[in-house]
Design a protein around this motif. Structure first.
Motif, short mmCIF file in Angstrom:
data_model
loop_
_atom_site.label_atom_id
_atom_site.label_comp_id
_atom_site.label_asym_id
_atom_site.label_seq_id
_atom_site.Cartn_x
_atom_site.Cartn_y
_atom_site.Cartn_z
N ASP A 118 74.55 28.62 154.35
CA ASP A 118 75.03 29.90 153.83
C ASP A 118 74.82 29.90 152.32
O ASP A 118 75.51 29.17 151.60
N ILE A 119 73.82 30.67 151.86
CA ILE A 119 73.46 30.63 150.44
C ILE A 119 73.56 32.01 149.79
O ILE A 119 73.56 33.04 150.47
N LYS A 120 73.60 31.99 148.49
CA LYS A 120 73.55 33.21 147.68
C LYS A 120 72.52 32.95 146.58
O LYS A 120 72.48 31.86 146.01
N ILE A 121 71.68 33.95 146.31
CA ILE A 121 70.67 33.83 145.26
C ILE A 121 71.26 34.38 143.96
O ILE A 121 71.82 35.47 143.94
N GLU A 122 71.12 33.63 142.89
CA GLU A 122 71.67 34.00 141.59
C GLU A 122 70.56 34.28 140.58
O GLU A 122 69.44 33.80 140.73
N ASN A 123 70.90 35.02 139.54
CA ASN A 123 70.07 35.23 138.35
C ASN A 123 68.77 35.99 138.56
O ASN A 123 67.84 35.87 137.77
N ILE A 165 70.14 28.90 140.64
CA ILE A 165 69.36 29.86 141.42
C ILE A 165 69.92 30.01 142.83
O ILE A 165 70.09 31.12 143.32
N ILE A 166 70.22 28.91 143.48
CA ILE A 166 70.77 28.94 144.84
C ILE A 166 72.18 28.37 144.79
O ILE A 166 72.40 27.28 144.27
N VAL A 167 73.11 29.12 145.35
CA VAL A 167 74.50 28.69 145.43
C VAL A 167 74.89 28.65 146.90
O VAL A 167 74.65 29.62 147.62
N GLU A 168 75.47 27.55 147.33
CA GLU A 168 75.98 27.47 148.69
C GLU A 168 77.33 28.17 148.73
O GLU A 168 78.21 27.85 147.94
N LYS A 169 77.47 29.12 149.65
CA LYS A 169 78.75 29.81 149.81
C LYS A 169 79.69 28.91 150.60
O LYS A 169 79.26 28.05 151.35
N ASN A 170 80.97 29.14 150.44
CA ASN A 170 82.01 28.43 151.19
C ASN A 170 81.91 26.91 151.01
O ASN A 170 82.20 26.16 151.92
N VAL A 171 81.48 26.49 149.83
CA VAL A 171 81.41 25.07 149.53
C VAL A 171 82.26 24.83 148.29
O VAL A 171 82.23 25.61 147.34
N ASP A 172 83.01 23.76 148.30
CA ASP A 172 83.81 23.39 147.13
C ASP A 172 82.84 22.94 146.03
O ASP A 172 82.27 21.87 146.11
N ASN A 173 82.63 23.79 145.03
CA ASN A 173 81.66 23.50 143.98
C ASN A 173 82.24 22.77 142.78
O ASN A 173 81.62 22.72 141.73
#
Length: 169
Positions: free
Chosen positions: A140-145, A157-165
């Motif tokens: 489950d990813i989100k594209i940034e920037n 650029i790529i952020v994993e959703k629902n992950v403790d960052n």
């Protein structure tokens, strides 16, 4: 006791910009395979440099025989394809120098590939470079920037959703 002082002991799971330049939506790539996200979601980059750097900590999973594409497996299990340019497969490796080997462990910022920009300009090659998550159906990813200037090794650029960052801090 002071875990925040030991940041380097925690694996870096980020997917960062592989180049410095403009980050654009994949739909801007003049190749339907990428523009229609057939291979997966991601981002593309328009840049002036001659080196592609690792956007993540992980390993090299594939190097195309034509050297225009490199696959990576991030430590968090995201499969990434870095594809340099349009119709660069037709160069059969000319103008590309790989700087890593298959199965090599890489960290963020490790040089992966060098491009002979003069040759590409002579041949009128569009070097727009795609970063595609090829296993997007299992992460489950989100594209940034998108639409911004990004800095190699710094811009996410790529952020994993629902992950403790907070990386365990």
């Amino acid at each position: 006791m002071f875990a925040f002082l030991n940041k380097n002991k925690h694996p870096d799971k980020r997917i960062l910009a592989p180049v410095t330049g403009k980050c654009v939506d994949l739909s801007k790539v003049p190749d339907p395979l990428f523009a229609k996200k057939v291979m997966g979601d991601g981002a593309a980059f328009i840049y002036d440099g001659d080196t592609i750097f690792s956007p993540c900590q992980g390993s090299v999973s594939m190097i195309a025989s034509t050297k225009h594409a490199i696959g990576l497996m991030s430590i968090s299990g995201i499969e990434i394809l870095l594809h340099v340019g349009i119709d660069t497969v037709n160069l059969h490796g000319e103008g590309f120098t790989t700087l890593v080997s298959k199965d090599e462990i890489v960290k963020i910022g490790r040089p992966l590939l060098r491009i002979n920009r003069n040759l590409m300009q002579e041949k009128k090659i569009d070097l727009i470079t795609s970063l595609v998550v090829t296993n997007g159906s299992s992460v489950d990813i989100k594209i940034e920037n998108i639409g911004t200037q990004v800095t190699q090794g710094l811009s996410e650029i790529i952020v994993e959703k629902n992950v403790d960052n907070n990386y365990g801090l």
